[in-house]
Structure formats: C-alpha cells, structure tokens
Design an enzyme around this catalytic site. Structure first.
Site, short mmCIF file in Angstrom:
data_model
loop_
_atom_site.label_atom_id
_atom_site.label_comp_id
_atom_site.label_asym_id
_atom_site.label_seq_id
_atom_site.Cartn_x
_atom_site.Cartn_y
_atom_site.Cartn_z
N VAL A 1 0.83 -1.20 0.00
CA VAL A 1 0.00 0.00 0.00
C VAL A 1 0.86 1.25 0.00
O VAL A 1 0.57 2.26 -0.65
CB VAL A 1 -0.94 -0.01 1.22
N ASP B 1 -8.35 30.31 -38.49
CA ASP B 1 -9.10 31.14 -39.42
C ASP B 1 -8.57 32.56 -39.29
O ASP B 1 -7.88 32.89 -38.31
CB ASP B 1 -10.59 31.07 -39.06
N ASP C 1 -15.54 28.85 -36.75
CA ASP C 1 -16.72 29.52 -36.22
C ASP C 1 -18.00 29.22 -36.98
O ASP C 1 -19.08 29.50 -36.50
CB ASP C 1 -16.51 31.04 -36.17
#
Length: 826
Positions: free
Chosen positions: A256, A303, A579
């Site tokens: 652990v 863009d 867009d």
C-alpha cells in the site's frame, strides 16, 4: 404591432420562466455523498488496507489496526473532497459553455443563454444555429435542418410554414444547415424533445479520460510488481523466524505504501481545476481529455476573421462603377463617421447593401459599444449606410422583402427580391467580385484592394416592372472594401506559438492576396509556394508543397477537413479554430477543435473541445501552456511518489542483510505514506508552469506517462534507500534507536525531494506555489512531532531521539533533495 414582430416583452418572458422553469435538463444527477464514499473504499489500495486492518485485529494488534483505520479515514476523506471539488469545477465549466439562442424581445433581437428561452418566445434561426427549444415555424426561407440528433436521418430536412404539421415543427437539439426562419417556442426544458431524451440519460456516468485510463493501467502494473516484492519481504521475514501474521501485515502495508494510491484523485483534480483556470483565462474546456491533448499540439490551423483579426468589420473604402472612390471614417459597428469626399449619390449602392442583408445593429449596452446581431460583414454594411444618413429600418420598410436566395459558398453571393414604393420590383445582390463584377476595371480594383488586405464585396441590383423569375441582368453598383485589422497581440501570439514548436496554418476563404497580407503582418511566412488555393487543392497538390504551405486561401469549408486529415497523416497533432456551421466536421476531426465563443455559430461550439470566450488567438497559447503545466505536474507527482515508494521497498528488502528482520513496522510505513502522498502530493498539482515550458517542442502524443522518468525515479529511490539503510545499519550496530532513525530519515528525505522536483523559479521571481511549502512544512511537523508526544510515540512504536541523533538523521535526509536540486536540468 403583432407578436411576430415584437416578440414577448421582458416582463412576460420573466413571468413565464418563473412559471415553467429554465430551459435546461441536467444530463445526469450529482452523485450522492455515500456513493462517492463507497467508490473510494472500492479502490484496490484501500481494499488492501482494509485487509491489513483485518489481519491486525486478528492478531489483536490494536495499535496497527488504529493507524490503518486512521490512514483509511484520511485517504478516503481527501479523495471525496477532491472529487467534490473537481465536480464543482466541471459544473462551473458547463455553465460557461452553455449554448445561446437569438430571440426577439420587446421588438428587438437579443442573444440570450438558451436556458432563458421560454414558451412563446420568437426564436430567430439562421444557418449554424442549434435550435434551443421545440417550436413551430412562423416564417421560413429555404430553411433546412439536420435532425440526425433525433431521428438518425443524415439528409437535411426542408421546413416551411405552408407544409404539414411535422414540416412546420422544429425540435430542440437540431441544427439549422441552410436558410433562415423564425419560430414560436412551444416546449422547453424537460417538455422538449431533447429534454425527454436527456432525462432518460440521468444517472449515466462519464467515461474516464485517456490519461486516467493510462494511469489506471500503470497502477495495476505497479500493484502487481509491488505485490511480488512484498511477497519477497514476507518470505524473507518468515525464513528469519518472524511471525507469519506479522510479516503478512508488513507485506500488505508495504504494498500500500509503495503504490501512490492517491494518483487517480490527483489527476482528476488537476484536470478539472486546470480546465477551470483555462476558463478564467477565457478558454472554456468542453471535454476534459482536451486538457491533456493540448500539451501535444504541434500544428495550429487558424481562421483569419476574428482569430488573427479583431472580428469587427469596418467598411473603410468605397468604389463605384463610375470610377469614383471614397474614404470612410469611424470604428466598430457604430453608424457614426464620415464619407470623404462628399458622395454625389451612393444611395443605390447603400440601399442594395441594406436590403440584401440579414444583420441588425444593436445599440450600445453596458460596454458602451455598438454590436452586431448577425453576420459581422453585413453589420459593417449597415454601419456604412448609417454614416451616409440612411436608416436601415426605414429602408427595409419601404422596400419589403418578398423572396430571397441565401448566401451559398458555391454561388458566393446572396440575392433578395423586394417591392418598390412605386409598385415595381428590385433585385439586390452582394457577393464576391469575381462572381458579380462585370468589368475589367471592377476586377482590377477588387484585386488591388484585396492585395492590400481588404475583404471586397461587390454590390449589384436589377430594377424591373414585372416579378423577376431569376436575378436577371444585374447592374454592378460598386465595391465596398471592408477591413478587419489584426489584433494588437496577434503577432505576439504567433511568435509564442513558434517558440513553443507549434506551426501555424492560416485557412481562409478570402482572396489569396488578402490572406497573404494578413499572414505576413502577424508573422506567418507566406511567400511563394507557401500559399495554396482551394482550386489547387481540388486539382491535387504535391505532398511536399502541401507540407510546406502556411496559408490556404479561397478554400471551401469541406477542404478544411481535408487539410486537417493531411496534417494528421504527416504525424501532427492538430488544433483548429473555426466559427461556421461548415467548420463542424473539421473541428470534430481535429485533435483539438477550438470554437469562437462570441462570433461563432452554436454548431461550431458544440463540435469543439475548447471554446474561446474572447475569440483571441492568445487564449489558445495560454491554453496550451496550461495543458503543458498540468501534464508536467502529473509527471512531477509520479516522479516524487514512485521514488519514495521505491525507497521504502528497497529499505525493507535490504535491512535484513544488516541485522533486523523488519526495518519498519506497518504503522510506521503507513504513517510515512500518508504524510508524503497526502497534502504534498495534492499541492504538487498546483505548481506553476515551468518558464521554459513554452520554449520546448510539444511532447509526442503517444509518449508514455513515465517516458524519461524511470532512470530519475530509480536513482532518487536508490539514493534515499542507501542513506536510510546506511544510517539504520550504523544505529543498529551502535545500539541506538535505529528504527526511529530510519523512520525519520525516510519521511524527511521524501519531503526534501518534493521541494527539489518542484517547478523552477521564474526569472522574474514570480510568486511560488506557497501551498506546496505549507504542505511540506505541515508534513514535516507531523513526521517529527510523534517522537515527543507520548500517545503518538506509543501508537507508532518509536523512541525519542537525542539532539545529535536527530540532527544526524535530518542532515542525511536532506542530501538526496540537495543533490537532485543541484543536478537537475535547468
């Protein structure tokens, strides 16, 4: 005036929203606290701890059982709190990314959150919109909707007021692909078609991100490896005569301790809070996997309009068919400015530009600026008319529209038909000069303006006494040169991308000369063969030229998808901005789709992974930096947690060769683990970005999460173990409290490594992550204090150290951290 013209009043809309509730249906209910708690307890590492606790109780070892219970309580509490915090962060992102709708209220068009749409609202629908609620059409012009989200039918459906009931209805969640319309809302929220589907999805849980999946796979591999090593420790102890149950408890506790079981929670929190930080920097993450992918982006396809430029169109020059030229002053969409010199008569040109136009100018709001409702280019034409003293509303009232052919990318023009005050007919048309221009002079002027970086619109008309059946013989009225100046910080954003190893590609439908002019102004190389046009793409472009192209002009929307796929075939991780409605497929196909939050369509926003609320390229750079920071912090935690776990394992394996069979008791192992993997581990996720992170190339997308870390983890773990074993062997041989000295050295050495692997200090001495400093100091206090507190000393089975012994342990513990800090790459 009719409701169709006026829409609802604001007061009536508010009353209906209070009655019907918001137009929103949660996709899934929040998980109950007990469900989250049970999920934490099902974690394999916690199950191992529970088994260790059961073994301790069977041995009547109440001390170890108490420590194990404390560790389970602390780890589970931290895990639940982290999950709740991450859930709140994601819910906040959902609010930021909520879709919008355009409605008519008090006689004016407004863009509002879709959640505020109410029954009776008049929705204005244009191409690219996602329908916000069920509605019945009141007006439709060549309207087509994609209803695949509801019916699975991939072919757009024609809608008209004059058709049957189904053809008059539009449904929430469908997409307007063509034309325009207006519809009266009939169903919102749970009463809409989309709401009923969404309600059926309640309770479904999101899938883990790819990063979480890879980390879970890593955790399973580590668990198997550590269990094997723990079994070896168990066997060695039993062979030396130690009790079987005690060695079983030691082995389980060691397993652990070595595996950083808090890693999944740390990762989830890092991703969610990183996404929230991006939102605070105007980048809304719609899908958490985008956070990790951002760090790998190697190509950014952008863009022009609204990304590199301000996205605020302004008509600054006018050329008439007679050869006259005019300069126009003013900024933004305010209809305030002058046309110089005073024009003889621009009325026909301006009238056609106003009539062949679907936009509206929105008077100043709280920000004091005019804005556009509709296409920004069309709004710029309205502002131009206003500067000449023409009122668009009056003009449209005098020349009512009777039919239209909306803009189409293949026709490159829009046409409307109107009745004249005298009873005749007027055909107004606007579009690309090479389609509408009918003279060599007009085409030459258009090319000249485009080469200077303008977007050029040709305006034409046709007057007749009989109803036109076609556009007829259009008469060119003139050209309008519209500019969208580069953003002030666009050049800096492009330079930042290039420094980060991210290549830029400009993809636009504009003229090649205009595209090249803008690209060169912001620093994107665009000379010679680096500009490729859409027609050239259609004919086929050699692979070497396509790879070297930096600007794509006159491209069709579907060619954006081809460009993205070509870049991905070359091995690039592609982020793309868009867009429009036709950008949807390319945004979805890109590794990171980036949509414009202000001027973009709802289709683009829904298809994207990232939405820019300020439409600014610089925000993409900030998002990439945040993605690299998050990924680096996860790797930092792995390096820190695994090296400490390896050190504990090596100490347990090596100490039996120097005398004692068990170097540390289970309670001591778990205490160290709880302190080192608790607060410091979580705090490590908040480390600031490395100042040099954006000066390095992007990481390969398929790179292992541990790529390049295995050697540092092994070296650091071995160094810590060597010091702890050496000190423990010496203390054993000289009769000193050897187990306590190993306990102190192991814990403090790991905390020293936490400070050594933290992000470098920026050159400008920007503020550090004080949360990590506080977490380390807190852990250090809890590591040392139990020696001098009787109840804790008995609980952990340690002894108080003398001043010299404590100084020796502390002095040796800082060595690994100091060496690591001095030798790590700057």
């Amino acid at each position: 005036m009719s409701t169709l013209v006026e829409g609802l009043t604001s007061a009536e809309a508010e009353h209906r929203r209070a009655t019907c509730g918001p137009n929103f249906v949660p996709i899934r209910r929040g998980r109950h606290l007990w469900d989250r708690l049970f999920t934490q307890l099902r974690d394999p590492m916690i199950v191992l701890l529970l088994a260790a606790g059961a073994i301790a109780l069977a041995m009547r070892d109440l001390v170890d059982a108490l420590v194990i219970g404390l560790v389970i309580a602390v780890n589970t509490t931290i895990g639940v709190l982290q999950e709740l915090r991450a859930a709140r962060a994601v819910d906040a992102l959902a609010d930021l990314a909520a879709p919008t709708a355009r409605v008519r209220r008090d006689g004016a068009d407004r863009v509002i959150p879709a959640a505020e749409v109410v029954p009776g609202d008049l929705m204005i629908l244009t191409a690219g919109d996602v329908v916000a609620a069920d509605a019945e059409l009141a007006e439709a012009v060549q309207l087509q909707l994609d209803e695949a989200a509801l019916t699975g039918e991939s072919v757009p459906v024609d809608k008209a007021v004059t058709l049957g009931p189904d053809e008059r209805r539009v449904w929430a969640g469908t997409v307007v692909t063509h034309g325009r319309g207006a519809a009266t809302v009939t169903g919102t929220g749970a009463d809409s078609s989309l709401g009923r589907i969404a309600a059926s999805l309640a309770g479904q849980r999101p899938r883990p991100t790819p990063l979480q999946t890879r980390l879970a796979r890593l955790g399973r591999l580590l668990a198997l490896s550590v269990l094997a090593a723990s079994a070896l420790v168990f066997v060695l102890g039993v062979l030396r005569g130690e009790p079987v149950l005690e060695m079983l408890l030691v082995g389980v506790s060691l397993a652990v301790a070595v595996v950083p079981e808090s890693l999944p929670a740390v990762v989830t929190l890092a991703l969610a809070l990183g996404a929230r930080r991006m939102a605070q920097r105007s980048a809304v993450v719609r899908r958490l996997p985008a956070v990790e992918t951002l760090g790998s982006v190697s190509v950014l396809a952008v863009d022009k309009t609204g990304t590199l430029t301000e996205g605020r169109m302004v008509a600054t020059r006018v050329w008439t068919a007679s050869g006259a030229e005019y300069e126009v002053t003013g900024s933004g969409y305010a209809p305030v400015g002058e046309i110089r010199p005073d024009p003889d008569d621009l009325s026909p040109l301006l009238r056609a530009a106003v009539l062949c136009n679907d936009a509206h100018l929105v008077p100043p709001g709280r920000d004091g600026e005019w804005s556009a409702a509709g296409d920004p280019l069309e709004a710029a034409l309205l502002a131009l008319a206003g500067k000449a003293g023409m009122d668009p509303a009056v003009c449209r009232g005098e020349y009512p529209r009777v039919s239209e052919v909306p803009f189409d990318s293949s026709r490159k023009r829009m046409t409307t038909v109107h009745r004249t005050p005298a009873g005749g007919w007027l055909v107004a048309c606007k579009g690309a000069p090479d389609v509408i221009g009918d003279s060599a002079a007009a085409l030459a002027k258009a090319a000249e303006l485009a080469a200077s970086g303008y977007r050029v619109i040709a305006v034409a008309e046709n007057m007749s006494d009989t109803p036109p059946t076609t556009e007829g013989e259009l008469r060119l009225l003139g050209l309008v040169a519209i500019t969208d100046p580069p953003r002030a910080d666009a050049a800096g954003a492009v330079a930042a991308c290039m420094r980060a190893g991210i290549q830029l590609r400009l993809i636009t439908g504009d003229h090649p000369a205009a595209a090249r002019a803008v690209a060169e102004r912001v620093g994107i190389p665009a000379a010679g063969d680096q500009v490729v046009t859409g027609p050239e793409l259609a004919e086929g472009v050699p692979a070497d030229r396509l790879a070297g192209a930096r600007v794509f002009a006159r491209t069709l929307p579907e060619q954006k998808l081809d460009i993205v796929q070509a870049l991905q075939r070359d091995g690039h991780v592609v982020a793309m901005t868009g867009d429009g409605v036709n950008d949807g497929p390319a945004l979805r196909r890109a590794d990171i789709g980036v949509a414009m939050g202000r001027g973009g369509t709802e289709v683009a926003r829904q298809a994207a992974d990232l939405v820019l609320t300020d439409d600014n390229l610089r925000t993409v750079v900030s998002a990439v930096e945040e993605g690299r920071r998050i990924y680096a912090n996860i790797r930092r935690f792995l390096r820190y947690g695994l090296s400490g776990g390896l050190a504990e394992l090596l100490v347990m394996l090596a100490m039996p060769f120097f005398g004692p069979a068990v170097a540390l008791q289970p309670a001591q192992i778990l205490w160290i683990n709880m302190l080192t993997h608790g607060l410091p581990g979580v705090a490590m996720g908040a480390e600031p970005a490395d100042p040099e992170a954006m000066g390095r190339p992007p990481r390969p997308l398929r790179q292992s999460i541990l790529g390049g870390l295995l050697a540092p983890i092994a070296g650091t773990g071995a160094a810590i173990a060597a010091i702890a074993v050496g000190l423990g062997a010496w203390a054993w041989a000289t009769g000193r409290p050897w187990q306590t000295m190993i306990f102190i050295t192991l814990g403090l050495a790991q905390l020293g490594v936490a400070l050594a692997v933290r992000a470098p200090v920026p050159a400008d001495h920007r503020r550090r992550n004080r949360f990590l400093d506080l977490a380390v100091v807190t852990a250090l206090i809890f590591q040392v204090a139990p020696m001098y507190l009787e109840p804790m000393r008995q609980l952990l089975r340690i002894e108080p150290l003398g001043a010299g012994e404590l100084l020796l342990a502390c002095g040796l513990a800082v060595i690994p951290g100091l060496v690591l800090a001095a030798t790590r790459r700057r």
